[in-house]
Design a protein around this motif. Structure first.
Motif, PDB file in Angstrom:
ATOM      1  N   ALA A  67       9.533 -48.127 -51.046  1.00 54.68           N
ATOM      2  CA  ALA A  67       9.959 -49.719 -50.672  1.00 54.68           C
ATOM      3  C   ALA A  67      10.005 -49.671 -50.883  1.00 54.68           C
ATOM      4  O   ALA A  67      10.807 -49.554 -52.610  1.00 54.68           O
ATOM      5  N   GLU A  93       4.122 -55.567 -45.518  1.00 49.99           N
ATOM      6  CA  GLU A  93       5.366 -54.598 -45.030  1.00 49.99           C
ATOM      7  C   GLU A  93       5.625 -55.335 -43.899  1.00 49.99           C
ATOM      8  O   GLU A  93       5.781 -54.176 -42.492  1.00 49.99           O
ATOM      9  N   TRP A  95       8.609 -55.742 -43.997  1.00 54.03           N
ATOM     10  CA  TRP A  95      10.266 -55.249 -44.530  1.00 54.03           C
ATOM     11  C   TRP A  95       9.918 -54.338 -43.127  1.00 54.03           C
ATOM     12  O   TRP A  95      11.457 -53.999 -42.803  1.00 54.03           O
ATOM     13  N   ARG A  96       9.055 -53.309 -43.322  1.00 57.82           N
ATOM     14  CA  ARG A  96       9.535 -52.031 -42.071  1.00 57.82           C
ATOM     15  C   ARG A  96       9.999 -52.504 -41.184  1.00 57.82           C
ATOM     16  O   ARG A  96      10.254 -51.597 -40.070  1.00 57.82           O
ATOM     17  N   ARG A  97       8.879 -53.766 -40.614  1.00 57.47           N
ATOM     18  CA  ARG A  97       9.920 -54.176 -38.575  1.00 57.47           C
ATOM     19  C   ARG A  97      10.767 -55.020 -38.682  1.00 57.47           C
ATOM     20  O   ARG A  97      11.732 -56.054 -38.472  1.00 57.47           O
ATOM     21  N   ASP A  98      11.991 -55.384 -40.005  1.00 55.67           N
ATOM     22  CA  ASP A  98      12.772 -56.104 -40.287  1.00 55.67           C
ATOM     23  C   ASP A  98      14.269 -55.059 -39.782  1.00 55.67           C
ATOM     24  O   ASP A  98      14.451 -54.737 -41.246  1.00 55.67           O
ATOM     25  N   ALA A 102      16.010 -52.269 -42.574  1.00 54.75           N
ATOM     26  CA  ALA A 102      16.609 -51.047 -41.684  1.00 54.75           C
ATOM     27  C   ALA A 102      17.815 -50.945 -41.844  1.00 54.75           C
ATOM     28  O   ALA A 102      18.087 -49.362 -42.370  1.00 54.75           O
ATOM     29  N   ARG A 105      19.035 -50.640 -45.872  1.00 58.10           N
ATOM     30  CA  ARG A 105      19.030 -49.164 -46.649  1.00 58.10           C
ATOM     31  C   ARG A 105      19.773 -48.351 -46.002  1.00 58.10           C
ATOM     32  O   ARG A 105      20.269 -46.590 -46.907  1.00 58.10           O
TER      33      ARG A 105
END
Length: 300
Positions: A67, A93, A95-98, A102, A105
């Motif tokens: 993360a 979290e 950020w996982r849906r941003d 994505a 990374r």
């Protein structure tokens, strides 16, 4: 300009990075470099970003690991707004849906530095938009590998600023690699607990550092190199050193050849590498700088 697909299927753009040859030292760049390793670096960074790119908030993330981790965050008004939203972004979290994170990374994994632009108003995830990006119109995430690992600099603009879109600002693309290098030097200095002061504001300091580098330039080339870094023009160098303009150009070509570089931008990056004794060539290849645009891609 090349075009390619991102992981979410949306079309994005890739552009080649412009060089720094026509760009003078930007306002506050010397102050930012001089603050490397110090606590005031964050305030200098937001002033630098606002002065050039009209940025209202920034957040710096480490992208290694499962993360992202917040390194620092600050708002233009000096408040904790950016830090609070960055903390919420990570804690919940979201950020996982941003889609921005994505793609960032993916860029970091590829060892190629890049910029990811997000039109926040077109973001389909309402919770993400209203919780993390309230009153924000644009986000630009500068990311890539550095001497301390993968990092990402998130720059946010709020509504009401009548300025060109962030990704269309020429200075953003021209200064991106140098900014990544400065950030990594600061993070390395903080990790080591050091207090490094090193600026482009004193010619004597620049000349001494160049002369002491592992690449031993002849004395005249040291003088020319230092003045190139200081922002003196070819004519100015010729007058100051009492040599011809063509001689200055010849010295510059020799300097670039000895350092295995090809532009003023790379010269500045090499100079920054002398800050704490690192190898002049950072891990991230900075010859090409990707610009990716996300407007209304599906939520992932």
């Amino acid at each position: 300009m090349k075009r390619f697909e991102n992981a979410a299927g949306g079309e994005v753009h890739m552009g080649v990075m412009a060089t720094m040859q026509r760009l003078r030292v930007p306002p506050r760049l010397d102050s930012l470099i001089d603050a490397i390793g110090e606590h005031r670096f964050e305030s200098e960074l937001i002033r630098f970003l606002d002065g050039l790119f009209h940025v209202d908030h920034y957040a710096l993330f480490a992208l290694d690991g499962a993360a992202p981790q917040e390194i620092s965050a600050l708002s233009r008004d000096g408040s904790e707004t950016s830090h609070k939203h960055a903390s919420l972004y990570l804690k919940t979290e979201l950020w996982r849906r941003d889609p921005t994170m994505a793609v960032a990374r993916q860029v970091s994994d590829s060892y190629e530095p890049g910029m990811i632009y997000l039109d926040v108003n077109a973001l389909p995830d309402r919770e993400l938009r209203e919780t993390i990006y309230p009153l924000v119109n644009e986000r630009l995430l500068l990311c890539g590998h550095s001497i301390v690992g993968r990092i990402g600099l998130s720059m946010l603009r709020t509504s009401g600023r009548s300025v060109p879109a962030l990704h269309s600002e020429p200075a953003v693309q021209e200064l991106g690699p140098i900014l990544l290098s400065i950030l990594s030097k600061h993070m390395r200095a903080r990790q080591r607990g050091g207090n490094i002061r090193f600026a482009l504001s004193r010619l004597e300091d620049i000349q001494a550092r160049v002369a002491a580098s592992a690449v031993k330039l002849p004395p005249r080339e040291v003088q020319v190199c230092a003045r190139l870094l200081y922002g003196v023009s070819t004519v100015g160098i010729a007058l100051e050193l009492e040599i011809g303009e063509e001689t200055v150009i010849t010295y510059r070509k020799r300097i670039y050849s000895r350092l295995a570089i090809g532009s003023q931008r790379e010269l500045v990056i090499w100079y920054l590498s002398l800050l704490d004794g690192d190898d002049p060539h950072d891990p991230a290849p900075l010859d090409h700088f990707k610009v990716r645009e996300i407007s209304a891609i599906p939520m992932i």
